[in-house]
Scaffold this motif. Sequence first.
Motif, PDB file in Angstrom:
ATOM      1  N   LYS A 302       0.905  -1.244   0.004  1.00 39.52           N
ATOM      2  CA  LYS A 302       0.157  -0.252  -0.067  1.00 39.52           C
ATOM      3  C   LYS A 302       0.838   1.423  -0.028  1.00 39.52           C
ATOM      4  O   LYS A 302       0.544   2.216  -0.976  1.00 39.52           O
ATOM      5  CB  LYS A 302      -0.930   0.041   1.336  1.00 39.52           C
ATOM      6  N   ARG A 358      -9.307   9.150   3.380  1.00 39.14           N
ATOM      7  CA  ARG A 358     -10.081   7.715   2.878  1.00 39.14           C
ATOM      8  C   ARG A 358      -9.208   6.770   3.983  1.00 39.14           C
ATOM      9  O   ARG A 358      -9.431   5.565   3.734  1.00 39.14           O
ATOM     10  CB  ARG A 358      -9.744   7.443   1.561  1.00 39.14           C
ATOM     11  N   LYS A 359      -8.252   7.129   4.830  1.00 39.55           N
ATOM     12  CA  LYS A 359      -7.609   6.455   5.851  1.00 39.55           C
ATOM     13  C   LYS A 359      -6.911   5.181   4.938  1.00 39.55           C
ATOM     14  O   LYS A 359      -6.600   4.286   5.463  1.00 39.55           O
ATOM     15  CB  LYS A 359      -8.724   5.511   6.584  1.00 39.55           C
ATOM     16  N   TRP A 360      -6.195   5.722   4.195  1.00 39.27           N
ATOM     17  CA  TRP A 360      -5.342   4.704   3.220  1.00 39.27           C
ATOM     18  C   TRP A 360      -3.932   4.808   3.550  1.00 39.27           C
ATOM     19  O   TRP A 360      -3.097   4.036   3.544  1.00 39.27           O
ATOM     20  CB  TRP A 360      -5.418   4.820   1.759  1.00 39.27           C
TER      21      TRP A 360
ATOM     22  N   GLY B 212     -15.969  -0.405  10.765  1.00 40.80           N
ATOM     23  CA  GLY B 212     -14.760  -0.368   9.947  1.00 40.80           C
ATOM     24  C   GLY B 212     -13.593  -0.059  10.660  1.00 40.80           C
ATOM     25  O   GLY B 212     -12.532   0.064  10.551  1.00 40.80           O
ATOM     26  N   SER B 292     -13.584  -8.221   5.127  1.00 44.43           N
ATOM     27  CA  SER B 292     -13.715  -6.810   4.997  1.00 44.43           C
ATOM     28  C   SER B 292     -12.267  -5.966   4.812  1.00 44.43           C
ATOM     29  O   SER B 292     -12.049  -5.217   3.942  1.00 44.43           O
ATOM     30  CB  SER B 292     -14.493  -6.336   6.185  1.00 44.43           C
ATOM     31  N   ILE B 293     -11.392  -6.663   5.547  1.00 45.92           N
ATOM     32  CA  ILE B 293     -10.057  -6.280   5.279  1.00 45.92           C
ATOM     33  C   ILE B 293      -9.465  -6.617   4.205  1.00 45.92           C
ATOM     34  O   ILE B 293      -8.944  -5.392   3.298  1.00 45.92           O
ATOM     35  CB  ILE B 293      -9.087  -7.022   6.372  1.00 45.92           C
ATOM     36  N   HIS B 295     -11.262  -6.631   1.209  1.00 44.44           N
ATOM     37  CA  HIS B 295     -12.276  -5.910   0.367  1.00 44.44           C
ATOM     38  C   HIS B 295     -11.584  -4.278   0.292  1.00 44.44           C
ATOM     39  O   HIS B 295     -11.193  -3.917  -0.632  1.00 44.44           O
ATOM     40  CB  HIS B 295     -13.529  -5.839   0.929  1.00 44.44           C
ATOM     41  N   ARG B 296     -11.104  -3.914   1.650  1.00 45.17           N
ATOM     42  CA  ARG B 296     -10.713  -2.487   1.599  1.00 45.17           C
ATOM     43  C   ARG B 296      -9.448  -2.389   0.917  1.00 45.17           C
ATOM     44  O   ARG B 296      -9.271  -1.429   0.167  1.00 45.17           O
ATOM     45  CB  ARG B 296     -10.390  -2.235   3.273  1.00 45.17           C
ATOM     46  N   GLU B 299      -9.981  -2.327  -2.845  1.00 47.18           N
ATOM     47  CA  GLU B 299     -10.296  -0.869  -3.053  1.00 47.18           C
ATOM     48  C   GLU B 299      -9.319  -0.054  -3.277  1.00 47.18           C
ATOM     49  O   GLU B 299      -9.293   0.694  -4.181  1.00 47.18           O
ATOM     50  CB  GLU B 299     -11.293  -0.451  -2.139  1.00 47.18           C
ATOM     51  N   VAL B 300      -8.527  -0.054  -2.236  1.00 45.46           N
ATOM     52  CA  VAL B 300      -7.301   0.821  -2.405  1.00 45.46           C
ATOM     53  C   VAL B 300      -6.447   0.877  -3.444  1.00 45.46           C
ATOM     54  O   VAL B 300      -6.010   1.419  -4.385  1.00 45.46           O
ATOM     55  CB  VAL B 300      -6.401   0.592  -1.049  1.00 45.46           C
TER      56      VAL B 300
END
Lengths: 361, 361, 361, 361, 361
Positions: A302, A358-360, B212, B292-293, B295-296, B299-300
């Motif tokens: 990331k 967006r908390k990335w 979240g 969910s982790i 998935h997030r 998305e990033v």
Amino acid sequence: MRKRRKTTSYHPLKRSIKSGLAPGTPVFVGERKQDDVQISIMTYSHDGVEELRSATLEDCRKSVASDSIRWININGLHDVKTIETLTRQFSLHPLTLEDIVNSGQRPKAEEFHHYIFLVLKMLSYDDARKTFSIENISLILGENYVISFQEKKGDLFDPIRDRIRTGKGRLRSSGADFLAYSLMDAVLDGYFIAIEKLGDHIEEVDEAILAGNDTGQMAVIHRMKRELLYLRKSVWPLREEISQLEKSSSPLISAATKTFLRDLYDHNIQVIDMVETYRDILGGMHDTYLSSISHRMNEVMKVLTIIATIFIPLTFVAGVYGMNFQYMPELEWRYGYFVVMGIMAVIGGGLLVYFRKRKWI
Amino acid sequence: MRKRRKTTSYHPLKRSIKSGLAPGTPVFVGERKQDDVQISIMTYSHDGVEELRSATLEDCRKSVASDSIRWININGLHDVKTIETLTRQFSLHPLTLEDIVNSGQRPKAEEFHHYIFLVLKMLSYDDARKTFSIENISLILGENYVISFQEKKGDLFDPIRDRIRTGKGRLRSSGADFLAYSLMDAVLDGYFIAIEKLGDHIEEVDEAILAGNDTGQMAVIHRMKRELLYLRKSVWPLREEISQLEKSSSPLISAATKTFLRDLYDHNIQVIDMVETYRDILGGMHDTYLSSISHRMNEVMKVLTIIATIFIPLTFVAGVYGMNFQYMPELEWRYGYFVVMGIMAVIGGGLLVYFRKRKWI
Amino acid sequence: MRKRRKTTSYHPLKRSIKSGLAPGTPVFVGERKQDDVQISIMTYSHDGVEELRSATLEDCRKSVASDSIRWININGLHDVKTIETLTRQFSLHPLTLEDIVNSGQRPKAEEFHHYIFLVLKMLSYDDARKTFSIENISLILGENYVISFQEKKGDLFDPIRDRIRTGKGRLRSSGADFLAYSLMDAVLDGYFIAIEKLGDHIEEVDEAILAGNDTGQMAVIHRMKRELLYLRKSVWPLREEISQLEKSSSPLISAATKTFLRDLYDHNIQVIDMVETYRDILGGMHDTYLSSISHRMNEVMKVLTIIATIFIPLTFVAGVYGMNFQYMPELEWRYGYFVVMGIMAVIGGGLLVYFRKRKWI
Amino acid sequence: MRKRRKTTSYHPLKRSIKSGLAPGTPVFVGERKQDDVQISIMTYSHDGVEELRSATLEDCRKSVASDSIRWININGLHDVKTIETLTRQFSLHPLTLEDIVNSGQRPKAEEFHHYIFLVLKMLSYDDARKTFSIENISLILGENYVISFQEKKGDLFDPIRDRIRTGKGRLRSSGADFLAYSLMDAVLDGYFIAIEKLGDHIEEVDEAILAGNDTGQMAVIHRMKRELLYLRKSVWPLREEISQLEKSSSPLISAATKTFLRDLYDHNIQVIDMVETYRDILGGMHDTYLSSISHRMNEVMKVLTIIATIFIPLTFVAGVYGMNFQYMPELEWRYGYFVVMGIMAVIGGGLLVYFRKRKWI
Amino acid sequence: MRKRRKTTSYHPLKRSIKSGLAPGTPVFVGERKQDDVQISIMTYSHDGVEELRSATLEDCRKSVASDSIRWININGLHDVKTIETLTRQFSLHPLTLEDIVNSGQRPKAEEFHHYIFLVLKMLSYDDARKTFSIENISLILGENYVISFQEKKGDLFDPIRDRIRTGKGRLRSSGADFLAYSLMDAVLDGYFIAIEKLGDHIEEVDEAILAGNDTGQMAVIHRMKRELLYLRKSVWPLREEISQLEKSSSPLISAATKTFLRDLYDHNIQVIDMVETYRDILGGMHDTYLSSISHRMNEVMKVLTIIATIFIPLTFVAGVYGMNFQYMPELEWRYGYFVVMGIMAVIGGGLLVYFRKRKWI
């Protein structure tokens, strides 16, 4: 690698060498763990103890006549001839002989007409190599005598010898069945120690993982899982074995001893509980480990991707003003360069703010 | 970390110190949870109650003669000598004594000739540290008496003392078996409270995950899973224990009390149901959390990759017109720069439209 | 979120308020679902029916004397006093009373001397909120009478009332045991409807997933899995309950009714089959969902990466000819620009062809 | 999609329409698979056969008087009236009637006073749509007669009709129990064929996956898993059903036939074995598929990333010499361009070598 | 691929060809593994042995009269006529005949009035193709005779023939039941050899994976898992079969032989243990393999991404100074170029240090 596995062997112990032999033919199956066969005899009654530390087969033969309780212990199983002679003296079934010298046996209790044959697994945890070593123990419980067979000399039964010598506890005043129970109890006590050590090791690994120090922990977890696999194979059948003794109608086992066997059964259930709990805990550690690994990887990817993403649009802008068109008005502006640099700073900063929002990052 | 685990210990509680001792040798195994041993005696019948808050062993000895129902409660198990004396007064089996002072016992019921020995686990949920603390309770149900052993003073049995004092309910008019049942019922009631609290905690974590806010929730889920592991070890064997009492043919348990034991059995099944349901729910939360982790993360990565992908072709175009060839007709066009900028806008916009159409953004 | 969960509660229903009370103390545990307690009495025999829609406790008391079959139905359980009086009229055990007013009971059958106590769960699927609501039903089957307790007024038993009124079927000519069976059958029929609705919902979600419309479906799948968890807790114990009745030696159940109970048992097995099948199907949907998500993600990443990969070498070439070396022969060639553009087209096209050949695009 | 599922329906077959009806009320539950109800009667003994291909209810009634073995076969179950009349002629229990017309029944054997009621599932694999279609078969085994109910006309029982006609085998010389056994055997033989076809399909998919042709195979694997779910529901209860017949003490089943039932039981176990093996194989295929997909994806990403990684440093170098500083000594060198090009070749080649050495390409 | 699977076939062996045939019709199901049917007869008693290596059906018929123990061995099952004649000579049940010629049978023991029918699976591990080949063995144990049916000639029973010839062991002095036991023991001994070989293969693969040489190991692991699936189908039912014999009340099995059967049972449990352990080990290898693959992939991606990340900001800086603005002060500085190069070195080095500090490289 190969070496280690040999010890806690799921390997059939080269039973294949037996293929084709008549059933009941005694063949030593296992590793030769000591050089010579040692026989010791303890004869005791309420009144006294007599001890023969290196006895001969002849001594065994003589002891048959005795009225006291006799405990004959044999260390080393590879000398099939000697053991065969001994078992013949006590008229044991050929299949019993075959099982005694085959260290691949699983724990079981077999009742014959004049004796009960018990197979147990002795467990010890090797701290250095972090593996269990498993040794086969066979017990013959007859009228007034117990014969125990060990693969090699060990100190597991020493406390019992001491108790017989000193006359403490109820050993001296009880029958051969209580001696057999005491031997089984000693073996089971060894399980607690071994599992305790494994537990310490598991905790160490758990803490190492939580501390992020996880190089090669996967392999360790897998090895410990495998160790527990072998362990289960020793303790689950033992449950059935003790329960069979407890319910046995054989006159060789007294009612008083059965109360103690019930206690032994409880201890065994406790060992099983611990083994199963550790299995679940290892399973959970495996999951935690995997998710921590993947979490870390994700973090790396990331951050790196975000750095790339911020600079790629900026590089594009720089590329635009690096074009060589004859007519590009911005190029001629007095402060064009600074304006563009400012725009790039705004773009970069904007992206950073957006990512943060967006908390990335 | 280490501290916490000690409490709900899957650790064999250093049973190893017992290795080699004669079976039936009482050795205190556990943590010393209070300083001195406290003995209290309640003697009651339909007519009245007599209470001795700090009794001595001598008082216990005297009480043996009484015709009323006696309830002797002992807090603190580390003083093995005292407890040994007490058990000798009631002629308990040495193995019972050994089990009483060993807090690592699993729940069980053992019938002896003149008494029934019960082991239970008392459960309380520590709200602050979010862990269960498990305490060992031993009960001796004899003719007209019950002896209860607790690791430390607690208020769990206070309502029962009140009921005896006030004479409400059927306690005063029933036998010792009903008292034993009432104590077991009190312990089981404690399970409901403890699991309720765990349930609240699980719900909080669940909501945090759905909102979240998931930093470190993985570790929490794993810890709760481990807590449930220990919990299961307390409630599953209890089932067998109660069922054994219900089916017991011992004269110590009356038919009327058996009806109540059947009810207790149902409550225990309910507790087991709740524990298993929470296990399944935690399993589901684990999955939801992981997906969910991931998935997030997806998305990033997707958004970042899309930004990069749009600008890379544009940068290429800018690079083309940054080449220094002497003859590049476009460079000399009057509006070449604006045309190329337009083309780049079209490319970028087209890619955006394409990505949107394929639902990538 | 919180609200929903209250309904199909795995929550112990605040049983904690009961902690410390004497066993057999009736305390209402549950939600107050209606305001007042309604009692209705149907008295019927082969010859006729008498119906009392809002009966009083006094009416119940009187009905005890009757020779006909009586069905007393109570809606609303929060008024413990009323229910206590009623149960005393029929000399029910205090534990039965306690269980009736505790809506957290699990399905069970308990045989007492003069009556059989049955607990069932009524199920309905709320189409709007996509959740099951579960209601507790208690039945008392005595000689010539059945008492049914519902948490709130419902129309589940209306068809049975109709059948009694019209005299169709064998209800009027059979005993109280057949009435109890009919009530259980009605409850079980409700399961089929509820599961059918759940099944429709599952199919909708399945189709939505296959159609690629999968936003938030994960949460829906998990919620449905949880619903099935609660459902299982209602239907599995019911199996044992019916089987117990079928095998009961109580004179309260006739052989003819047992044939019908065997049929009921089969229906229950069918319900269990359906529940387990849906669980497996949901598990499969979960997998499909995950793999379709990850497949889509992979597709996106692949296409984007390919675009980037094609342009990166091209940008490099452009960068080479953007270098400012004084002596770069190609730059002075007449058609250098076009040659380089051609080379770049070849590189880009070549990569495309290569990717296609390896089936990456 | 919806259509297909209807066939092997895990759907409760709209049993809801029955809700509220009295138990024993016959309502046709299922799909109407043919238009009219066809009745055929075979009356046979050792001496001869009489066959009525389209019999009436009147014929059935008359046949009741016969001494020979009678086999009444009914195709089509939707005409509840006709079937009700028929069952009344043979005094079948109302619940039996209800079960016959409800095609959602699970396999079971029910013994009544004068007959045995059997439910079976006929299985056929539709090669084109790759799904099982499951049909309900009910058998009534009475004294000297068998009644079979099929949802629609099929050729499954034709070989048995032939054997009766020709008198081959032991059918003609055996009782009605052997006829019932033969019908069950025919149904089970159908399972082998159906599973064989499924097995061929599984092998095809397996080979397609290994050949890398895996578009949409995931959906196929999931569908086949679901099919096996339905299949299991047909074969597992059958096991219990046959075992129940084998152990039955009913005079309707002779000892000789029980030997054949034992054989049938073995065949059923073989079917179960095959179903479970295929389930395991499908599970393995699922894993292989997932890991081959992810492996391929990884390969793509790796190659693409490597290409990018090689060109990014090169582009940087080109970018450096594209800077417009007034004093950059290299730019003025005679062979600066060629030197830099050489350096870039070395960097690119070096990276390639490094990657190869680390086995990344 | 297809070929291999045929051997250890989970395929129903084209049983479909039997569909519609009367039960008890013998049809050869399997592969024709040798050309002609070979019959050999050994007749022995304590006094002597008579051996007929290629016997005829006539010899078999004559042998029926003999008083000695007879062992008739048949190799090759495809000639149904011959086998039918033979079974008729010994009055075997038609279903037994059908089972003998059907090589798809699962292991079982069936007691008939005058004989016991045993089905076993002979196992051998093909080192070259790394698969098990499984052969069907049928045994008929009658009074004073054993008939064994093998699909093809093998050397498995040679040691037993030798023991009969030489008169060593207790074979010659025991009954037909001991012969049957000896044959079963020989088959089971074959299992140990086969699993030992599989174990060696598993260890090789394990070591290859740990050594990072993992191309195609996934497929190998999956194939071995499948092999174990077939293996389980051979050994699990055998357990029940031996246990049934051990508990049999048939006069055909003597008490002395039962002691040996108990030993056989233990051996079989050992085989099952080994199979299950290998299954668990393969499962663990699968996990290790997957995680090592993904770990390696992660490593690659990380390093590549880091290279890209370092050069992207640098390229941006180069791009900035490649812009063609007329007024860019840095460009005119004397040492601008070197300063920028220095800045870029600092940025690159700084990123490297940062990455190293966060332990990304």
